[in-house]
Design an enzyme around this catalytic site. Structure first.
Site, PDB file in Angstrom:
ATOM      1  N   PHE A  47       0.604  -0.700  -0.067  1.00 52.25           N
ATOM      2  CA  PHE A  47       1.666  -1.138   0.980  1.00 52.25           C
ATOM      3  C   PHE A  47       2.643  -0.100   1.417  1.00 52.25           C
ATOM      4  O   PHE A  47       3.462   0.236   0.365  1.00 52.25           O
ATOM      5  CB  PHE A  47       2.207  -2.476   0.699  1.00 52.25           C
ATOM      6  CG  PHE A  47       1.516  -3.743   0.483  1.00 52.25           C
ATOM      7  CD1 PHE A  47      -0.193  -3.486   0.485  1.00 52.25           C
ATOM      8  CD2 PHE A  47       1.731  -4.883   0.156  1.00 52.25           C
ATOM      9  CE1 PHE A  47      -0.949  -4.400   0.430  1.00 52.25           C
ATOM     10  CE2 PHE A  47       1.051  -6.131  -0.064  1.00 52.25           C
ATOM     11  CZ  PHE A  47      -0.310  -5.877   0.107  1.00 52.25           C
ATOM     12  N   GLU A  48       2.647   0.227   2.818  1.00 47.81           N
ATOM     13  CA  GLU A  48       3.461   0.919   3.275  1.00 47.81           C
ATOM     14  C   GLU A  48       4.435   0.071   4.502  1.00 47.81           C
ATOM     15  O   GLU A  48       4.129  -0.912   4.498  1.00 47.81           O
ATOM     16  CB  GLU A  48       3.025   2.148   3.606  1.00 47.81           C
ATOM     17  CG  GLU A  48       2.479   2.882   2.510  1.00 47.81           C
ATOM     18  CD  GLU A  48       1.544   4.276   2.970  1.00 47.81           C
ATOM     19  OE1 GLU A  48       1.807   4.681   4.176  1.00 47.81           O
ATOM     20  OE2 GLU A  48       0.747   4.824   2.304  1.00 47.81           O
ATOM     21  N   GLY A  49       5.135   1.006   5.142  1.00 43.84           N
ATOM     22  CA  GLY A  49       5.979   0.317   6.260  1.00 43.84           C
ATOM     23  C   GLY A  49       6.882  -0.593   5.575  1.00 43.84           C
ATOM     24  O   GLY A  49       7.682  -0.582   4.720  1.00 43.84           O
TER      25      GLY A  49
END
Length: 604
Positions: A390-392
């Protein structure tokens, strides 16, 4: 995985590319005089020496029926295995080759991959008696090795193959090396046996045999064979390899695995190489088939499963369409490759998220949809587990969420619940990994919770409650030590990318523990060293923060031996550090496998 990681894939479905070329030789203009000098490059093409030279699943040799000689190959596909046999041969660049073989059975295939031009195959729907399959190809301008294969189809019954040949110009490869000596066993667990041997002059690699079957390759002089059955005796041999071929096998050593159930993280080798494989998209690194990933890679993360919308929780895995990846394998071949990797002791996971795959589980409905949709992907492809990338803004904290041990933010609470549900569903064998950026983890040392630190980015340290809640279930944490700004270490000094000190400082924090947001009463406990792998970009193209092999070696020396350290003083020594992760396998192939060779050279 950062700005150089990928481009957004099209949703168009791929097609099966099957090329049958019968007139290429005549079109090539190669004279009969030149053809007279051609050689048959296949080793043991008649299977007279059993499966020597071949790597197979669900296969053996039989004495009858045979097309010629005394033996033939008999392989039996199942519902999840197409009984593939492969052999890699050395060829000349920009040269014409004819692949031929005789087969019996239904839906039997013969082909070649890695040609550097167009991969080819020939097949028969039904051959009640011996039928010859023939196809031709021309190697690319830099191609020196091609992999030949034969396989059947899922659940259609056994097939037979005999007299497989590849005729064309032989490479000037010299002679095979001498057989290895000094083969000995090391650490033995319920599911693995460590082997080592003396180096052989002129060898470029080694082939490892278990009970007469080639199970993996190595570039160094040690390897750990995994995926074994507890309380079982095994016999091992090693052969040396160079471009001229493979040596005779070494003397045999035996080992009996310990009693136990195995599975889960214990089924990984003591030091593991983890890499992401671009499975759903194409970029400048080129598409790499799962079956072509070298044996050095112990954990393969399929990138990426992505949501249908940010807050739906509905995850889909769409493999790269043929328009973007002309050499993409069929779904059947992809699933067969998953099984083959698992049979060799590897773990294949679905990675969720990535640079473009933002996932926010804001509701219980999204949480439940996430569990059901991820389960569907794992079950369809027979995968070993899940990687969370998971990024952002997928994870961020509410203003009043300052205690990582008791998170309140819904997206964090729901993610933890979803991952615990998946772990409970699949049991101890379920592999769970995470690949957060330093911003989400180590930055929690300075900033955690926007309420306490006056409007700092609410993502700072937001992975910490997820990691902590799942630390007993977490197989591996491999923080992305790249695409990152300066981060403060436990020495209260800022460390920047570009050298060993950054990786040493960031990893030391995970293995030592640290006070969250400077609160001495709120300490994030250390992770076990076997849970930690260091994330690095494979090449300068793959992401900001690439370091050369010498800096990788310094990092490992300092953390595992407390030697070769720089300015940063570690708080311990961790010889059980699990290993390295990279973005990505594709970029490493693009860079000539430098990252893989560095890992193999260090850990064997």
């Amino acid at each position: 995985m950062g700005p150089f990681g990928r481009t957004r894939p099209s949703l168009a479905r791929h097609g099966l590319l099957a090329v049958l070329v019968t007139a290429a030789l005549a079109a090539s203009g190669i004279s009969s005089a030149a053809r007279a000098a051609d050689a048959d490059l296949v080793r043991n093409g008649g299977f007279e020496a059993g499966l020597d030279g071949w790597t197979c699943t669900s296969a053996t040799t039989v004495k009858s029926p045979v097309r010629s000689g005394a033996s033939a190959l008999r392989a039996t596909p199942s519902g999840s295995d197409n009984a593939r046999c492969t052999q890699t041969v050395t060829v000349r660049p920009d040269s014409q080759y004819t692949l031929s073989g005789h087969v019996r059975g239904s839906y039997v295939y013969l082909g070649a991959t890695g040609t550097g031009t167009t991969d080819v195959s020939a097949w028969t729907q039904s051959a009640l008696d011996w039928q010859q399959l023939t196809t031709t190809f021309r190697t690319g301008p830099t191609t020196t090795r091609v992999t030949l294969h034969t396989h059947g189809w899922y659940g259609t019954g056994a097939y037979l193959a005999d007299d497989v040949s590849l005729t064309g110009p032989g490479a000037d490869t010299g002679v095979p090396p001498a057989p290895p000596t000094g083969l000995r066993t090391g650490s033995v667990t319920s599911t693995s046996v460590a082997l080592s041997w003396s180096p052989v002059a002129g060898a470029t690699g080694y082939a490892v045999y278990r009970d007469g079957t080639r199970v993996r390759t190595a570039t160094g002089t040690s390897v750990t064979v995994t995926g074994l059955t507890p309380d079982t005796a095994y016999a091992f041999q090693v052969a040396a390899v160079n471009d001229a071929g493979e040596s005779a096998k070494s003397a045999t050593v035996t080992a009996t695995t310990a009693s136990g159930t195995g599975g889960g993280s214990a089924d990984l080798p003591p030091h593991a190489l983890v890499g992401y494989l671009h499975a759903s998209f194409a970029n400048g690194s080129g598409y790499t088939r799962l079956a072509d990933v070298p044996d050095s890679w112990d954990v393969i993360d399929l990138a990426f499963g992505e949501p249908t919308s940010v807050e739906s929780g509905d995850i889909r895995f769409d493999r790269c369409p043929a328009a973007q990846c002309p050499n993409v394998e069929s779904d059947a071949d992809f699933k067969a490759a998953v099984k083959a990797k698992q049979a060799a002791g590897k773990k294949v996971l679905i990675s969720i998220g990535g640079q473009n795959g933002q996932v926010r589980l804001t509701t219980t409905a999204a949480r439940d949809t996430f569990v059901s949709s991820v389960s569907k992907i794992i079950d369809e492809y027979g995968l070993d587990g899940l990687d969370i990338d998971f990024e952002g803004h997928s994870l961020s904290l509410n203003a009043d969420d300052t205690d990582f041990k008791n998170p309140k933010t819904p997206v964090i609470v729901h993610l933890v619940q979803a991952l615990k549900t998946l772990k409970a569903k699949y049991g101890d064998d379920f592999v769970l990994t995470m690949a957060p950026e330093t911003f989400f983890v180590q930055l929690g040392y300075q900033y955690y919770g926007t309420g306490k630190w006056g409007g700092q980015d609410p993502r700072a340290g937001a992975y910490l409650p997820v990691i902590h809640a799942l630390r007993d279930d977490l197989t591996l944490l491999h923080v992305q030590d790249y695409n990152s700004g300066p981060v403060m270490g436990l020495d209260n000094q800022y460390h920047s990318m570009g050298g060993a000190d950054f990786h040493i400082a960031m990893t030391d924090m995970l293995l030592t523990g640290f006070p969250v947001a400077g609160d001495a009463n709120n300490v994030f406990p250390p992770l076990r060293p076997d849970q930690v792998a260091i994330g690095m970009p494979a090449t300068a193209n793959a992401g900001n923060g690439h370091v050369p092999p010498a800096e990788v070696t310094k990092t490992l020396d300092c953390l595992t031996k407390k030697t070769n350290c720089g300015a940063y003083a570690t708080h311990g020594t961790w010889p059980a550090l699990r290993g390295l992760m990279t973005w990505s396998i594709n970029w490493d192939r693009f860079g000539g496998w430098e990252f893989q060779r560095t890992f193999d050279g260090y850990f064997g």
